[in-house]
Design a protein around this motif. Sequence first.
Motif, PDB file in Angstrom:
ATOM      1  N   SER A 174     -12.050  36.665  44.152  1.00 31.85           N
ATOM      2  CA  SER A 174     -10.796  35.934  44.352  1.00 31.85           C
ATOM      3  C   SER A 174     -10.529  35.084  43.126  1.00 31.85           C
ATOM      4  CB  SER A 174     -10.864  35.055  45.601  1.00 31.85           C
ATOM      5  OG  SER A 174     -11.913  34.113  45.493  1.00 31.85           O
ATOM      6  N   VAL A 175      -9.260  34.929  42.834  1.00 29.60           N
ATOM      7  CA  VAL A 175      -8.841  34.133  41.676  1.00 29.60           C
ATOM      8  C   VAL A 175      -7.733  33.201  42.129  1.00 29.60           C
ATOM      9  CG1 VAL A 175      -9.500  35.892  40.018  1.00 29.60           C
ATOM     10  CG2 VAL A 175      -7.186  35.889  40.967  1.00 29.60           C
ATOM     11  N   THR A 176      -7.557  32.168  41.385  1.00 30.02           N
ATOM     12  CA  THR A 176      -6.465  31.231  41.636  1.00 30.02           C
ATOM     13  C   THR A 176      -5.296  31.597  40.748  1.00 30.02           C
ATOM     14  OG1 THR A 176      -8.045  29.488  42.184  1.00 30.02           O
ATOM     15  CG2 THR A 176      -5.800  28.809  41.673  1.00 30.02           C
ATOM     16  N   GLU A 177      -4.143  31.571  41.320  1.00 33.40           N
ATOM     17  CA  GLU A 177      -2.957  31.968  40.569  1.00 33.40           C
ATOM     18  C   GLU A 177      -2.749  31.074  39.343  1.00 33.40           C
ATOM     19  OE1 GLU A 177       0.647  31.480  42.723  1.00 33.40           O
ATOM     20  OE2 GLU A 177       0.145  29.480  43.469  1.00 33.40           O
ATOM     21  N   GLY A 178      -2.148  31.698  38.313  1.00 29.81           N
ATOM     22  CA  GLY A 178      -1.781  30.938  37.115  1.00 29.81           C
ATOM     23  C   GLY A 178      -2.885  30.735  36.111  1.00 29.81           C
ATOM     24  N   LYS A 179      -4.092  31.281  36.311  1.00 30.68           N
ATOM     25  CA  LYS A 179      -5.203  31.086  35.375  1.00 30.68           C
ATOM     26  C   LYS A 179      -5.594  32.412  34.730  1.00 30.68           C
ATOM     27  CE  LYS A 179      -8.643  28.520  36.432  1.00 30.68           C
ATOM     28  NZ  LYS A 179      -9.836  27.955  37.108  1.00 30.68           N
ATOM     29  N   ILE A 180      -6.102  32.324  33.464  1.00 30.88           N
ATOM     30  CA  ILE A 180      -6.647  33.477  32.751  1.00 30.88           C
ATOM     31  C   ILE A 180      -8.170  33.349  32.778  1.00 30.88           C
ATOM     32  CG2 ILE A 180      -6.825  34.672  30.550  1.00 30.88           C
ATOM     33  CD1 ILE A 180      -4.167  35.099  31.857  1.00 30.88           C
ATOM     34  N   TYR A 181      -8.831  34.354  33.303  1.00 29.35           N
ATOM     35  CA  TYR A 181     -10.283  34.326  33.454  1.00 29.35           C
ATOM     36  C   TYR A 181     -10.919  35.219  32.388  1.00 29.35           C
ATOM     37  CZ  TYR A 181      -9.670  32.191  38.070  1.00 29.35           C
ATOM     38  OH  TYR A 181      -9.343  31.357  39.106  1.00 29.35           O
ATOM     39  N   GLU A 213      -3.076  38.956  32.399  1.00 28.50           N
ATOM     40  CA  GLU A 213      -1.894  38.102  32.509  1.00 28.50           C
ATOM     41  C   GLU A 213      -2.098  37.141  33.665  1.00 28.50           C
ATOM     42  OE1 GLU A 213       1.194  40.524  35.253  1.00 28.50           O
ATOM     43  OE2 GLU A 213       0.880  41.391  33.235  1.00 28.50           O
ATOM     44  N   ARG A 214      -1.273  36.120  33.733  1.00 20.38           N
ATOM     45  CA  ARG A 214      -1.373  35.128  34.799  1.00 20.38           C
ATOM     46  C   ARG A 214      -0.834  35.741  36.106  1.00 20.38           C
ATOM     47  NH1 ARG A 214      -2.572  30.302  32.365  1.00 20.38           N
ATOM     48  NH2 ARG A 214      -2.053  30.192  30.139  1.00 20.38           N
ATOM     49  N   LEU A 215      -1.630  35.594  37.146  1.00 18.24           N
ATOM     50  CA  LEU A 215      -1.274  36.174  38.435  1.00 18.24           C
ATOM     51  C   LEU A 215      -0.495  35.171  39.270  1.00 18.24           C
ATOM     52  CD1 LEU A 215      -4.676  37.908  39.257  1.00 18.24           C
ATOM     53  CD2 LEU A 215      -2.707  38.850  38.043  1.00 18.24           C
ATOM     54  N   SER A 216       0.358  35.696  40.146  1.00 14.34           N
ATOM     55  CA  SER A 216       1.198  34.863  41.007  1.00 14.34           C
ATOM     56  C   SER A 216       0.936  35.225  42.466  1.00 14.34           C
ATOM     57  CB  SER A 216       2.680  35.065  40.666  1.00 14.34           C
ATOM     58  OG  SER A 216       3.494  34.393  41.615  1.00 14.34           O
ATOM     59  N   TYR A 217       0.656  34.226  43.264  1.00 16.50           N
ATOM     60  CA  TYR A 217       0.404  34.455  44.692  1.00 16.50           C
ATOM     61  C   TYR A 217       1.670  34.925  45.400  1.00 16.50           C
ATOM     62  CZ  TYR A 217      -0.748  33.409  49.574  1.00 16.50           C
ATOM     63  OH  TYR A 217      -0.948  33.499  50.932  1.00 16.50           O
ATOM     64  N   ASP A 218       2.812  34.395  44.998  1.00 11.64           N
ATOM     65  CA  ASP A 218       4.063  34.791  45.629  1.00 11.64           C
ATOM     66  C   ASP A 218       4.430  36.234  45.296  1.00 11.64           C
ATOM     67  OD1 ASP A 218       4.281  32.262  46.721  1.00 11.64           O
ATOM     68  OD2 ASP A 218       5.434  31.490  45.005  1.00 11.64           O
ATOM     69  N   ARG A 219       4.093  36.681  44.086  1.00 12.56           N
ATOM     70  CA  ARG A 219       4.436  38.044  43.697  1.00 12.56           C
ATOM     71  C   ARG A 219       3.500  39.069  44.338  1.00 12.56           C
ATOM     72  NH1 ARG A 219       4.381  37.374  38.578  1.00 12.56           N
ATOM     73  NH2 ARG A 219       2.305  38.202  38.136  1.00 12.56           N
TER      74      ARG A 219
END
Length: 916
Positions: A152-159, A203-209
């Motif tokens: 799991s990842v948090t939206e908006g971060k680059i890992y 790329e930065r991921l979005s939970y809403d998308r």
Amino acid sequence: VCFVILKPVVVTFVNKHKPWIETSYHGVITENMDTVLLDPPLVALDKDAPVPYAGRSFTKQGEICAFKIYGQDAPFEAVVLNRTSGEGVLRASSPVDCEIQKEYTFIIQAYDCGAGPSGADWKKSHKAVVHIQVDDVNEFSPVFREPMYKASVTEGKIYDSILQVEAWDQDCSPQYSQICNYEIVTAGTPFAIDRNGNIRNTERLSYDRQQSYKIMVTAFDCGQKRAKEDVAVHIDVKPVCKPGWQGWNKRVDYEPGTGSKQLFPKMHLEMCGGPLSGVKAMVELQTNHIGKGCDRETYSEKSLQKLCGAASGSTDLLPAPSPSTNWTASLLTDSGRDSDLIYRFDGRQAANVPDHVVPQNLTDQFTIATWMKHGPSPGLRAEKETLICNSDKTEMNRHHYSLYVHNCRLVFLLRRDFTQVDTFRPAEFHWKLEQICDKEWHYYVINVEFPAVTLFVDGVTYEPYLVTDDWPIHASKIDTQLTVGACWQGHLVYSPQTSGEVATPRFTQYFHGSLSGLTIRPGRIETQKVISCLQACKEGLDINSLESLAKDIKFHFNPAQSVLVVEGEDLDSINTAMTKVSYINSRQFPTAGLRQLHITTTVQCFGEDSCLAIPDIKAVVMVLPPSEPRITITGSNRLVRPASDLRSPLGVAPFKEIRITSTVIKGDSFTHRPGVMEVMHNLDYCDVLLIGEELNPEKESLEIHHSAFVISTNSSDYVVMFLHLQGVDSMAHYEQALRQVRYRNWRPASLSERRFRVTCSELNGRYTSNEFNLEVSVLHHSAPVEHVNHMAAQPQFMRPVHHPLMIHTLNSHMSAPPAATVVIVVCIAALVVIVVIGVYRIHATHQDGSREDEDGVKVPDVDWDNSALTITVNPMEVTMKAWPQSSCIQPRGVKLIFFRGPHSAQFNLKWAGPVQ
């Protein structure tokens, strides 16, 4: 000539030298092959020269005959290729597998051929060490160590690395056993993977998308052999951690009749790792849009009082408008049903209660009760707003007792007369409560036990915060006027607007708000148990499994169970408690629709009042439509009775066989097929309507002698067209009441038939029955019957038939003289007169008994009103000495048997003397 004689010379060969080989060998063999490549090659040398042996052959002293291997389970063998040159080869004696053993080490020796006839002269070389390495073949594919990977990842971060996948290979060599490359098979994903199996987002991921991704990954070994099965990688995208409730649904469906249902079974509070010292959550069920703020039983106020066991004798000051209760006709209403009739007062409406309705016997004990919805008073200067007021009708404006609101305070005024007490006594009682001006429905009950006055609001007791004393009112003969929604000002005052002209009596102190169920019960106060029942809500919040809650959890409900507060210090305990919050609706047929849910949360941190702001939750409970009952009235549709029954003092009971049932269609949870199920519930009214011409009061009546229900008719000049039975009661009691309805016609000669219709209702017309029609006919004539068996009693529900009186003599073949026949007829006529008088007296006695039965005790299996009287004379009981030729017969006695329905009575009559 010289002769040389040669003699054979025997030369003995001696094998003096040993074979020679290298001291060590290194070999390579590919798995599943049999030839070993040695370095150096396998060659043995011997210095002994070969010589003939015994004149016939040569010895093999310098040749190599064998190689021997010494080692534990070494799967190899050495073979001599050329004895003379000493060349040999090393081969595998069984398959060699690198995955089982990668290297072998053993000893080898060479043997020459210098053996004598006995073979004892063989020479063997020194021992040489052989090292063999097994070469690998790329026969296995890479295999991933896990069947599936999750992260799991948090939206908006680059890992740099979200997770690492790992594969392995069973091959033994580094070349084929190592994984040299990983590859993402799924195209178009925002992820990449390196040679070590680390997956990162590009790329930065979005939970809403997109809230989750599934990608397929494969692996390659260093021999570029690909894994046979790809592995799935699930990556969930979490929103940026925000403190608040998680895992709850915005809508919860509730099916009627299922009891208590959990509202948030998976809800938990997310604190994002923040420290806390306590949590307080308030769950509110908002039902302001339903009736009087709750899904209560939709019965009338009188019906509710009966269900709750309230004492009788209350006076309804706001009844439904009708010809007899017309003082509420001009008031504004918010509902058209009597059960939930709400009157809205906008400051311009009021009603005068007729004098014959006003309770006249208010003593030191009485109760005033009402539902009220009220907000802050309009205007800058708040005026008194009167709910009820008893004031002088004329000449003066004294207020004897009143209930009003002033500045969000409830005030009850009670002024005693001088005739009762001539001292300074309590007169005004004040309560200051938030409920008075919160624009919500509340149930107010004032119990007066003078001088003590107690207020109940939603079942909770409140003592007045202020009591003001006053002198009693001077006695006078002025009539009083009771009003609702304002106070009557009967004193004529001078108006400056009219230049001193006298103003007419008028209403003052108008009420702004809504009222419902305003009643006064004189002579006694209401118990708290009944008050709680009258205001009790049939729906509300609940908590399941209280015993499973942690000890540090505190919770409490408001009286209506519409608000629940949960407090605790441990987050896990709070989460567990919130999952047990439930909704319950105990109504059999609840009102379908939405109920709003509102949750507010306060979090306390150490040393701070509040540290985190938890967003409020808004959800809804959808109460699904209940299975509607089908009320069915059945019975005989036609009733035929002799004219004598209709003329009798009790008449006939047309609905003697009536039956009321109620069924609902319920789905089977196993087969999912609907089924019919009979249910028992209450009715609140039944109507008996006359179809056709009006009743003629000079010869007809339709009435019910006794009933526990409230009975009303359309009585106008004593002409009754219907009966209205009202009151919440069981269907069985309504059946009994309908069976007591009587129709009487004391002049049935011109009557051919009467038609009646019966309908019943549940919840004041919400569910109505079928229209049951019954036709009552008159039996004017009956055909003669030759033989009647007095032993056969009539069935209870069989229509009775008049049987004529038949007399058969023992000697029916004998003929009597004409004069004797006349005498016999006269004697029998006299006997019939006596019997009729006796029957009439018996009937009158039974009539009095029937009335007593209807008033109280009902005697079962006795029905003298449902069939015709049948009199049978048994000819076998008439004993005569002879039929003389005189003017009269002399029988010993006559036994008469009376049949009435299924019952009989016997009478033995004896002659007192000769009959002339």
